[in-house]
Design a protein around this motif. Structure first.
Motif, mmCIF file in Angstrom:
data_model
loop_
_atom_site.group_PDB
_atom_site.id
_atom_site.type_symbol
_atom_site.label_atom_id
_atom_site.label_comp_id
_atom_site.label_asym_id
_atom_site.label_seq_id
_atom_site.Cartn_x
_atom_site.Cartn_y
_atom_site.Cartn_z
ATOM 1 N N ARG A 146 0.917 -1.069 -0.149
ATOM 2 C CA ARG A 146 0.054 -0.009 0.144
ATOM 3 C C ARG A 146 0.808 1.265 0.011
ATOM 4 O O ARG A 146 0.634 2.316 -0.749
ATOM 5 C CB ARG A 146 -0.840 -0.171 1.250
ATOM 6 N N LEU A 147 1.840 1.241 0.808
ATOM 7 C CA LEU A 147 2.680 2.426 0.765
ATOM 8 C C LEU A 147 3.617 2.491 -0.402
ATOM 9 O O LEU A 147 3.680 3.741 -1.056
ATOM 10 C CB LEU A 147 3.745 2.484 1.890
ATOM 11 N N ALA A 148 4.156 1.511 -1.058
ATOM 12 C CA ALA A 148 4.452 1.559 -2.505
ATOM 13 C C ALA A 148 3.437 1.982 -3.477
ATOM 14 O O ALA A 148 3.863 2.992 -4.495
ATOM 15 C CB ALA A 148 4.972 0.162 -2.701
ATOM 16 N N ALA A 149 2.249 1.724 -3.610
ATOM 17 C CA ALA A 149 1.290 2.088 -4.118
ATOM 18 C C ALA A 149 1.059 3.653 -4.138
ATOM 19 O O ALA A 149 0.910 4.515 -5.085
ATOM 20 C CB ALA A 149 0.169 1.279 -4.324
ATOM 21 N N GLY A 150 1.108 4.181 -2.608
ATOM 22 C CA GLY A 150 1.050 5.658 -2.437
ATOM 23 C C GLY A 150 1.976 6.505 -3.101
ATOM 24 O O GLY A 150 1.806 7.465 -3.604
ATOM 25 N N LEU A 151 3.178 5.826 -2.877
ATOM 26 C CA LEU A 151 4.371 6.602 -3.552
ATOM 27 C C LEU A 151 4.290 6.619 -5.058
ATOM 28 O O LEU A 151 4.503 7.680 -5.793
ATOM 29 C CB LEU A 151 5.857 5.902 -3.075
ATOM 30 N N ALA A 152 3.980 5.588 -5.622
ATOM 31 C CA ALA A 152 3.735 5.390 -7.120
ATOM 32 C C ALA A 152 2.751 6.285 -7.744
ATOM 33 O O ALA A 152 2.900 7.112 -8.712
ATOM 34 C CB ALA A 152 3.456 4.084 -7.793
ATOM 35 N N ALA A 153 1.640 6.468 -6.917
ATOM 36 C CA ALA A 153 0.685 7.600 -6.966
ATOM 37 C C ALA A 153 1.001 9.070 -7.147
ATOM 38 O O ALA A 153 0.488 9.703 -7.978
ATOM 39 C CB ALA A 153 -0.582 7.332 -6.248
ATOM 40 N N LEU A 154 2.055 9.183 -6.236
ATOM 41 C CA LEU A 154 2.536 10.592 -6.039
ATOM 42 C C LEU A 154 3.527 11.136 -7.176
ATOM 43 O O LEU A 154 3.797 12.016 -7.612
ATOM 44 C CB LEU A 154 2.933 11.027 -4.727
ATOM 45 N N LEU A 155 4.326 10.181 -7.561
ATOM 46 C CA LEU A 155 5.446 10.306 -8.643
ATOM 47 C C LEU A 155 4.895 11.032 -9.818
ATOM 48 O O LEU A 155 5.585 11.917 -10.156
ATOM 49 C CB LEU A 155 6.167 8.948 -8.879
ATOM 50 N N PRO A 156 3.790 10.644 -10.472
ATOM 51 C CA PRO A 156 3.335 11.278 -11.493
ATOM 52 C C PRO A 156 3.034 12.903 -11.502
ATOM 53 O O PRO A 156 3.559 13.879 -12.045
ATOM 54 C CB PRO A 156 2.241 10.702 -12.122
ATOM 55 N N LEU A 157 2.455 13.100 -10.382
ATOM 56 C CA LEU A 157 2.123 14.557 -9.883
ATOM 57 C C LEU A 157 3.309 15.066 -9.501
ATOM 58 O O LEU A 157 3.605 16.408 -10.017
ATOM 59 C CB LEU A 157 1.227 14.640 -8.672
ATOM 60 N N LEU A 158 4.416 14.824 -8.779
ATOM 61 C CA LEU A 158 5.694 15.461 -8.615
ATOM 62 C C LEU A 158 6.343 15.616 -9.761
ATOM 63 O O LEU A 158 7.039 16.739 -10.358
ATOM 64 C CB LEU A 158 6.614 14.440 -7.691
ATOM 65 N N TYR A 159 6.362 14.695 -10.835
ATOM 66 C CA TYR A 159 6.988 14.859 -12.082
ATOM 67 C C TYR A 159 6.333 16.147 -12.850
ATOM 68 O O TYR A 159 6.933 17.203 -13.452
ATOM 69 C CB TYR A 159 6.992 13.709 -13.043
ATOM 70 N N GLY A 160 5.046 16.133 -12.919
ATOM 71 C CA GLY A 160 4.164 17.141 -13.623
ATOM 72 C C GLY A 160 4.574 18.413 -12.886
ATOM 73 O O GLY A 160 4.740 19.657 -13.659
ATOM 74 N N LEU A 161 4.657 18.641 -11.603
ATOM 75 C CA LEU A 161 4.913 20.031 -10.900
ATOM 76 C C LEU A 161 6.303 20.513 -11.047
ATOM 77 O O LEU A 161 6.556 21.659 -11.270
ATOM 78 C CB LEU A 161 4.581 19.688 -9.601
ATOM 79 N N VAL A 162 7.373 19.638 -11.124
ATOM 80 C CA VAL A 162 8.527 19.746 -11.230
ATOM 81 C C VAL A 162 9.108 20.134 -12.564
ATOM 82 O O VAL A 162 9.963 21.174 -12.955
ATOM 83 C CB VAL A 162 9.457 18.810 -10.637
ATOM 84 N N TRP A 163 8.907 19.265 -13.578
ATOM 85 C CA TRP A 163 9.536 19.210 -14.894
ATOM 86 C C TRP A 163 8.689 19.817 -15.987
ATOM 87 O O TRP A 163 9.207 20.083 -17.095
ATOM 88 C CB TRP A 163 10.111 17.840 -15.212
ATOM 89 N N GLU A 164 7.348 19.894 -15.894
ATOM 90 C CA GLU A 164 6.536 20.148 -16.892
ATOM 91 C C GLU A 164 6.528 21.778 -16.930
ATOM 92 O O GLU A 164 6.173 22.349 -15.927
ATOM 93 C CB GLU A 164 5.101 19.792 -16.781
#
Length: 85
Positions: A65-83
């Motif tokens: 569950r924690l790994a899934a939560g981290l994987a859920a936040l990674l696309p948003l983090l990418y979008g906020l930082v590099w887009e």
């Protein structure tokens, strides 16, 4: 009572994912895409919570569950930082 709350949280995350991805499809703003993926991952995390607590109560799926939560936040983090818009 807990099962109702878990189901409502999962349904809310799924509804948010659908609505945000529909908005992305209409406007093509890239940040909406990353937010939609994040909400989709949060839905998956909530489904894993339901499986962990209600379906398989003797099995500990907290790491998954924690790994899934981290994987859920990674696309948003990418979008906020590099887009850029």
């Amino acid at each position: 009572m807990a099962s109702v709350i878990y189901l409502m949280c999962a349904a809310t995350a799924l509804a948010c994912a659908i609505l945000v991805l529909r908005s992305y499809r209409a406007s093509r703003h890239r940040l909406l895409f990353w937010c939609g993926l994040c909400f989709g991952g949060m839905f998956l995390c909530n489904v894993l919570l339901i499986v962990d607590r209600l379906v398989l109560p003797d099995t500990d799926l907290s790491t998954v569950r924690l790994a899934a939560g981290l994987a859920a936040l990674l696309p948003l983090l990418y979008g906020l930082v590099w887009e850029d818009e």
